[in-house]
Design a protein around this motif. Structure first.
Motif, PDB file in Angstrom:
ATOM      1  N   LEU A   1       0.828  -1.212   0.000  1.00 11.85           N
ATOM      2  CA  LEU A   1       0.000   0.000   0.000  1.00 11.85           C
ATOM      3  C   LEU A   1       0.855   1.252   0.000  1.00 11.85           C
ATOM      4  CD1 LEU A   1      -2.857  -0.472   2.620  1.00 11.85           C
ATOM      5  CD2 LEU A   1      -3.051  -0.477   0.141  1.00 11.85           C
TER       6      LEU A   1
ATOM      7  N   ILE B   1       3.517  -0.529   4.419  1.00 12.84           N
ATOM      8  CA  ILE B   1       2.794   0.672   3.974  1.00 12.84           C
ATOM      9  C   ILE B   1       3.764   1.832   3.805  1.00 12.84           C
ATOM     10  CG2 ILE B   1       0.938   2.284   4.511  1.00 12.84           C
ATOM     11  CD1 ILE B   1      -0.109   0.065   6.484  1.00 12.84           C
TER      12      ILE B   1
ATOM     13  N   VAL C   1       4.244   5.677   3.264  1.00 14.21           N
ATOM     14  CA  VAL C   1       3.442   6.873   3.480  1.00 14.21           C
ATOM     15  C   VAL C   1       4.076   8.050   2.749  1.00 14.21           C
ATOM     16  CG1 VAL C   1       2.530   8.475   5.214  1.00 14.21           C
ATOM     17  CG2 VAL C   1       2.685   6.031   5.730  1.00 14.21           C
TER      18      VAL C   1
ATOM     19  N   SER D   1     -13.370  17.972   8.416  1.00 19.02           N
ATOM     20  CA  SER D   1     -12.530  18.709   7.459  1.00 19.02           C
ATOM     21  C   SER D   1     -11.166  18.042   7.327  1.00 19.02           C
ATOM     22  CB  SER D   1     -12.379  20.165   7.891  1.00 19.02           C
ATOM     23  OG  SER D   1     -11.840  20.222   9.190  1.00 19.02           O
ATOM     24  N   VAL D   2     -10.661  17.480   8.431  1.00 20.81           N
ATOM     25  CA  VAL D   2      -9.376  16.780   8.390  1.00 20.81           C
ATOM     26  C   VAL D   2      -9.647  15.288   8.502  1.00 20.81           C
ATOM     27  CG1 VAL D   2      -7.141  16.489   9.546  1.00 20.81           C
ATOM     28  CG2 VAL D   2      -8.250  18.730   9.500  1.00 20.81           C
ATOM     29  N   PRO D   3      -9.162  14.468   7.550  1.00 23.95           N
ATOM     30  CA  PRO D   3      -9.457  13.029   7.631  1.00 23.95           C
ATOM     31  C   PRO D   3      -8.926  12.413   8.922  1.00 23.95           C
ATOM     32  CG  PRO D   3      -8.470  13.595   5.513  1.00 23.95           C
ATOM     33  CD  PRO D   3      -8.335  14.800   6.390  1.00 23.95           C
TER      34      PRO D   3
ATOM     35  N   THR E   1     -10.659  23.680   2.646  1.00 25.84           N
ATOM     36  CA  THR E   1     -11.801  23.456   3.540  1.00 25.84           C
ATOM     37  C   THR E   1     -12.337  24.800   4.030  1.00 25.84           C
ATOM     38  OG1 THR E   1     -10.218  23.210   5.345  1.00 25.84           O
ATOM     39  CG2 THR E   1     -11.060  21.195   4.354  1.00 25.84           C
TER      40      THR E   1
ATOM     41  N   ASN F   1      -6.880  18.858   2.456  1.00 27.43           N
ATOM     42  CA  ASN F   1      -6.431  17.630   3.128  1.00 27.43           C
ATOM     43  C   ASN F   1      -6.621  16.421   2.230  1.00 27.43           C
ATOM     44  OD1 ASN F   1      -5.949  18.841   5.825  1.00 27.43           O
ATOM     45  ND2 ASN F   1      -8.144  19.255   5.646  1.00 27.43           N
ATOM     46  N   ILE F   2      -5.727  15.483   2.387  1.00 27.92           N
ATOM     47  CA  ILE F   2      -5.869  14.250   1.637  1.00 27.92           C
ATOM     48  C   ILE F   2      -5.515  13.060   2.509  1.00 27.92           C
ATOM     49  CG2 ILE F   2      -3.515  14.427   0.676  1.00 27.92           C
ATOM     50  CD1 ILE F   2      -4.636  12.908  -1.779  1.00 27.92           C
ATOM     51  N   TYR F   3      -6.284  12.017   2.341  1.00 28.76           N
ATOM     52  CA  TYR F   3      -5.930  10.709   2.879  1.00 28.76           C
ATOM     53  C   TYR F   3      -6.383   9.734   1.812  1.00 28.76           C
ATOM     54  CZ  TYR F   3      -6.078   6.302   5.290  1.00 28.76           C
ATOM     55  OH  TYR F   3      -5.886   4.984   5.608  1.00 28.76           O
TER      56      TYR F   3
ATOM     57  N   ARG G   1      -5.652   5.681   0.182  1.00 30.45           N
ATOM     58  CA  ARG G   1      -4.970   4.387   0.248  1.00 30.45           C
ATOM     59  C   ARG G   1      -4.887   3.854  -1.183  1.00 30.45           C
ATOM     60  NH1 ARG G   1      -7.178  -0.624   3.120  1.00 30.45           N
ATOM     61  NH2 ARG G   1      -9.151   0.487   3.134  1.00 30.45           N
TER      62      ARG G   1
ATOM     63  N   GLY H   1      -5.970   9.851   9.033  1.00 35.83           N
ATOM     64  CA  GLY H   1      -4.588  10.334   9.091  1.00 35.83           C
ATOM     65  C   GLY H   1      -3.917  10.036  10.424  1.00 35.83           C
TER      66      GLY H   1
ATOM     67  N   SER I   1      -1.071  10.997   2.695  1.00 32.43           N
ATOM     68  CA  SER I   1      -1.773  11.578   3.844  1.00 32.43           C
ATOM     69  C   SER I   1      -1.077  12.852   4.299  1.00 32.43           C
ATOM     70  CB  SER I   1      -1.801  10.560   4.991  1.00 32.43           C
ATOM     71  OG  SER I   1      -2.343  11.149   6.150  1.00 32.43           O
TER      72      SER I   1
ATOM     73  N   LYS J   1       0.159   5.154   1.040  1.00 36.06           N
ATOM     74  CA  LYS J   1      -0.841   6.046   1.619  1.00 36.06           C
ATOM     75  C   LYS J   1      -0.405   7.490   1.465  1.00 36.06           C
ATOM     76  CE  LYS J   1      -3.074   3.078   5.011  1.00 36.06           C
ATOM     77  NZ  LYS J   1      -3.408   2.878   6.439  1.00 36.06           N
TER      78      LYS J   1
ATOM     79  N   ILE K   1      -1.827   6.655  10.496  1.00 35.29           N
ATOM     80  CA  ILE K   1      -0.772   6.496   9.501  1.00 35.29           C
ATOM     81  C   ILE K   1       0.450   5.793  10.101  1.00 35.29           C
ATOM     82  CG2 ILE K   1       0.990   7.924   8.354  1.00 35.29           C
ATOM     83  CD1 ILE K   1      -1.458   7.508   6.667  1.00 35.29           C
TER      84      ILE K   1
ATOM     85  N   LEU L   1       1.103  -0.150  12.447  1.00 33.88           N
ATOM     86  CA  LEU L   1       0.539   0.735  11.428  1.00 33.88           C
ATOM     87  C   LEU L   1       1.438   0.885  10.211  1.00 33.88           C
ATOM     88  CD1 LEU L   1      -1.092   3.353  13.804  1.00 33.88           C
ATOM     89  CD2 LEU L   1      -2.272   1.741  12.313  1.00 33.88           C
ATOM     90  N   GLY L   2       2.670   0.364  10.301  1.00 32.96           N
ATOM     91  CA  GLY L   2       3.564   0.403   9.146  1.00 32.96           C
ATOM     92  C   GLY L   2       3.389  -0.807   8.247  1.00 32.96           C
ATOM     93  N   ILE L   3       2.680  -1.806   8.727  1.00 37.19           N
ATOM     94  CA  ILE L   3       2.476  -3.043   7.960  1.00 37.19           C
ATOM     95  C   ILE L   3       0.980  -3.282   7.779  1.00 37.19           C
ATOM     96  CG2 ILE L   3       2.875  -5.558   7.924  1.00 37.19           C
ATOM     97  CD1 ILE L   3       5.527  -4.223   7.964  1.00 37.19           C
ATOM     98  N   GLU L   4       0.571  -3.564   6.568  1.00 39.81           N
ATOM     99  CA  GLU L   4      -0.831  -3.880   6.310  1.00 39.81           C
ATOM    100  C   GLU L   4      -1.011  -5.385   6.494  1.00 39.81           C
ATOM    101  OE1 GLU L   4      -2.902  -1.308   5.681  1.00 39.81           O
ATOM    102  OE2 GLU L   4      -4.567  -2.691   5.862  1.00 39.81           O
TER     103      GLU L   4
ATOM    104  N   GLU M   1     -11.984   5.383   7.821  1.00 34.54           N
ATOM    105  CA  GLU M   1     -12.033   5.874   6.429  1.00 34.54           C
ATOM    106  C   GLU M   1     -13.485   6.029   5.971  1.00 34.54           C
ATOM    107  OE1 GLU M   1      -7.904   3.791   4.793  1.00 34.54           O
ATOM    108  OE2 GLU M   1      -9.838   3.083   4.087  1.00 34.54           O
TER     109      GLU M   1
END
Lengths: 175, 511
Positions: free
Chosen positions: A39, A153, A155, B163-165, A103, A112-114, A116, B168, A43, A41, B171, B242-245, B154
């Motif tokens: 993946l 992942i 990032v 406004s902010v995901p 926003t 903002n972006i997130y 996957r 995040g 973000s 990401k 991550i 969180l670094g590994i899916e 998500e």
């Protein structure tokens, strides 16, 4: 029905009931990322540039203001910010393109972006570009060849103060 | 007076047959399908007790959460591990019985009219239970928790209110704070408390709610859960990173099905599904259907002495007592709450003034069903009895929601179907047997422990056993009365029982 048969029937019911519960509480296993995939990401949050440039107030304009308002010498005609455009290319092919509006009701906040993005693992050349003004040019760009390990992942962060894109959690093969 | 419709849905027939099979195994008393709501309460309490134990050892922290659950699972397997397994399996069982309860009430049509309230208040319970379960899975903070948390967050990010995901924050380990687990712990206590409150609201418009399953059933469920906990204990799936899916996880499909669904459908589509299901379930009681409720009960103050029997017998708390308003010397009077009355007529059956031995032709009871007045029932019964022929004459009383007794009518058999068998005052039985108008009275209605109007079967049996007012008088020969409880799926059994009863009357063996 005679008692022993009833007890057997009850036992069967309980076994079936909790058998179903026991099975579906863990199985079947769900695979959402194939063993050869990984993946990326994207973000981050970034405030686009103002759509209209700010300017310094002239001495005449300042003189017209009450004393307590004269500290602020800059005037901005609009708070509205430009959309932030982000593009990601992998091995020369566009992987992702997005236009992120600012926003807030006045469109003055951060974009903002997130996101996957599943990709095949392996060695890839990634190019990330960002544009945060109303012009055509992408003003931030970062290209790097990375080794994406399956399941790991990577990032992609962005901080304009430190130069732009940051690729995290990857094995670099070439800067 | 109507006979129950012979046209039934396939689902209803299938359900009744399945429940009939369970009756043979468990007996009506312990049939799990007759106690789905009570089993929901039972599993909730198992979850609560096991959860309290787990909570003592649970640590809130990115690293500590997983470690504390692992300690409980492995170092304390003899108790903590079992408690964790019970916590999981009882939670899963709670979802299963909740869905079965919902499906059953829908198939049997027990959500319309005044019963909308229980149905409607049950809808938010579905989502709250799922939310509490999902929240619980996150607290373990293993690979499954990571997968579920990221996908659900998500999903929520899709809503245009953030406004902010929020995703995040998931991550990396650095962006995830210990406070997240404190927050989850807080939710995992407050959401179930709210669920408990909604449970109370859910049953507040019914009398005598059954919130505890029969002991035998509860013990059976607990034992089976214990066996499952020992055979297949609940385990974590490796610490979250969180670094590994994780890529592949063992999913609890009762709670976490949304995450795989989000893999196939877009967030918007899944929200549309959730919204659509909620809306459909919410408005279901008011959608057009063939069900028509007969006019609700009415109190005749002139004939009401404020005895409270109707209040005691109403299964929906639709009758209340208020201070007397007509100046008569009684302290109270019965008042019907219109939006709670389901027109079952049980109150009329409980009223002492409903007796057919009253002299007036058009007598009125203290509380009556306007479309089925007691004097009308008496007149109809008397007319039917007058037509009976043969050596063994039997009067059959039944219920519109059970087996169709209309098909039992013959030269020697008269039938009367009521909205609920408990609408029948025992004095009507005595009246039918009086001066040998009939040789016997046959009482039927919904299956035991499964009365459409909840308490009708119980009240009837207790009245005939002279344990509840209005009691069957002592001078009535019990041998001339037979009770047989049968749903629409049990008609052949009902017909055989009636024939057996008639044969026993014929032979003078009044058993």
């Amino acid at each position: 029905m005679i008692k022993p048969l009833q007890y057997m029937g009850q036992g069967l019911f309980y076994a079936l009931f909790f058998g179903v519960i026991g099975y579906f509480s863990t199985w079947p296993t769900y695979t959402y990322l194939q063993p050869d995939e990984t993946l990326i990401k994207l973000s981050f949050g970034h405030a686009g540039q103002l759509k209209e440039a700010c300017r310094e107030r002239t001495p005449e304009e300042l003189a017209k203001l009450p004393m307590y308002q004269r500290k602020v010498t800059t005037i901005c005609p609009s708070r509205e910010r430009a959309d932030v455009v982000v593009e990601l290319e992998m091995d020369g092919k566009q992987l992702y393109h997005v236009v992120l509006p600012p926003t807030g009701f006045a469109h003055s906040g951060t974009s903002n972006i997130y996101r996957r993005i599943p990709v095949k693992a392996g060695v890839h050349t990634l190019k990330a570009r960002l544009k945060d003004h109303i012009g055509e040019e992408f003003n931030f760009m970062h290209e790097e060849t990375v080794h994406l390990v399956p399941g790991r992942i990577m990032v992609i962060d962005f901080k304009s103060a430190t130069g732009g894109f940051i690729f995290k959690n990857k094995n670099t093969t070439q800067g | 007076m109507t006979t129950s419709s012979s046209t039934e849905s396939l689902a209803r027939r299938t359900l009744l047959r399945f429940e009939g099979a369970l009756n043979k195994i468990f007996g009506n008393d312990l049939n799990p399908f007759y106690h789905l709501g009570a089993l929901g309460f039972f599993f909730f309490w198992v979850v609560t007790v096991s959860g309290l134990y787990i909570y003592v050892f649970y640590d809130t922290g990115v690293e500590d959460a997983f470690a504390s659950v692992e300690y409980l699972t492995h170092e304390q397997r003899y108790l903590g591990g079992i408690m964790r397994s019970l916590h999981r399996y009882a939670s899963d069982a709670l979802v299963v019985v909740m869905l079965l309860h919902l499906l059953r009430e829908f198939i049997l049509g027990r959500y319309r009219g005044a019963r909308w309230f229980a149905w409607f208040t049950g809808v938010p319970l579905i989502w709250l239970l799922l939310a509490a379960g999902i929240n619980g899975y996150w607290m373990v903070w293993d690979k499954l928790a990571q997968y579920s948390a990221v996908t659900i967050i998500e999903w929520f990010d899709w809503l245009p209110i953030f406004s902010v995901p929020m995703a995040g924050y998931f991550i990396s380990a650095e962006t995830l704070d210990n406070r997240f687990f404190t927050l989850m712990s807080f939710f995992h206590v407050t959401v179930p408390l709210f669920i408990l409150f909604l449970f109370w609201v859910h049953i507040m418009r019914i009398s005598y709610p059954v919130v505890n399953p029969k002991r035998g059933l509860a013990l059976g469920m607990l034992l089976a859960m214990l066996v499952l906990s020992l055979v297949s204990p609940a385990l974590s799936q490796g610490p979250a990173d969180l670094g590994i899916e994780p890529g592949s996880v063992g999913v609890d499909w009762f709670y976490l099905f949304v995450s795989p669904l989000l893999d196939k459908w877009s967030a918007g589509q899944v929200w549309a599904l959730v919204g659509g299901i909620t809306l459909l379930l919410g408005v279901l009681p008011w959608l057009p259907h063939r069900f028509r409720q007969i006019p609700i009960a009415e109190v005749s103050l002139k004939n009401c002495n404020g005895c409270r029997r109707c209040v005691a017998d109403c299964p929906y708390e639709a009758v209340v007592m208020r201070p007397r308003s007509d100046g008569l010397h009684f302290a109270e009077e019965a008042v019907v709450t219109p939006d709670r009355c389901v027109s079952c007529g049980i109150c009329a059956g409980a009223c002492p003034s409903s007796t057919p031995f009253r002299s007036e032709a058009d007598y009125v009871s203290g509380i009556e069903m306007p479309s089925l007045p007691m004097h009308g029932l008496r007149a109809a019964m008397t007319a039917d009895l007058a037509k009976l022929q043969g050596d063994v004459r039997v009067m059959v009383f039944g219920c519109d929601n059970a087996a169709d007794i209309g098909k039992l009518r013959s030269a020697g058999v008269a039938v009367m179907s009521l909205p609920c068998t408990a609408m029948l005052p025992p004095s009507f039985i005595e009246y039918a047997l009086h001066e040998r108008q009939v040789d016997g009275v046959f009482i039927t209605g919904c299956r035991e422990s499964d009365c459409y109007h909840r308490m009708g079967g119980v009240w009837t049996a207790q009245r005939l056993a002279r344990e509840r007012e209005p009691r069957l008088r002592g001078r009535v020969e019990l041998g001339r009365i037979r009770q047989y409880w049968a749903s629409s799926a049990d008609f052949s059994g009902l017909a055989s029982e009636l024939e057996s009863f008639r044969a026993s009357l014929r032979n003078g063996r009044l058993t």
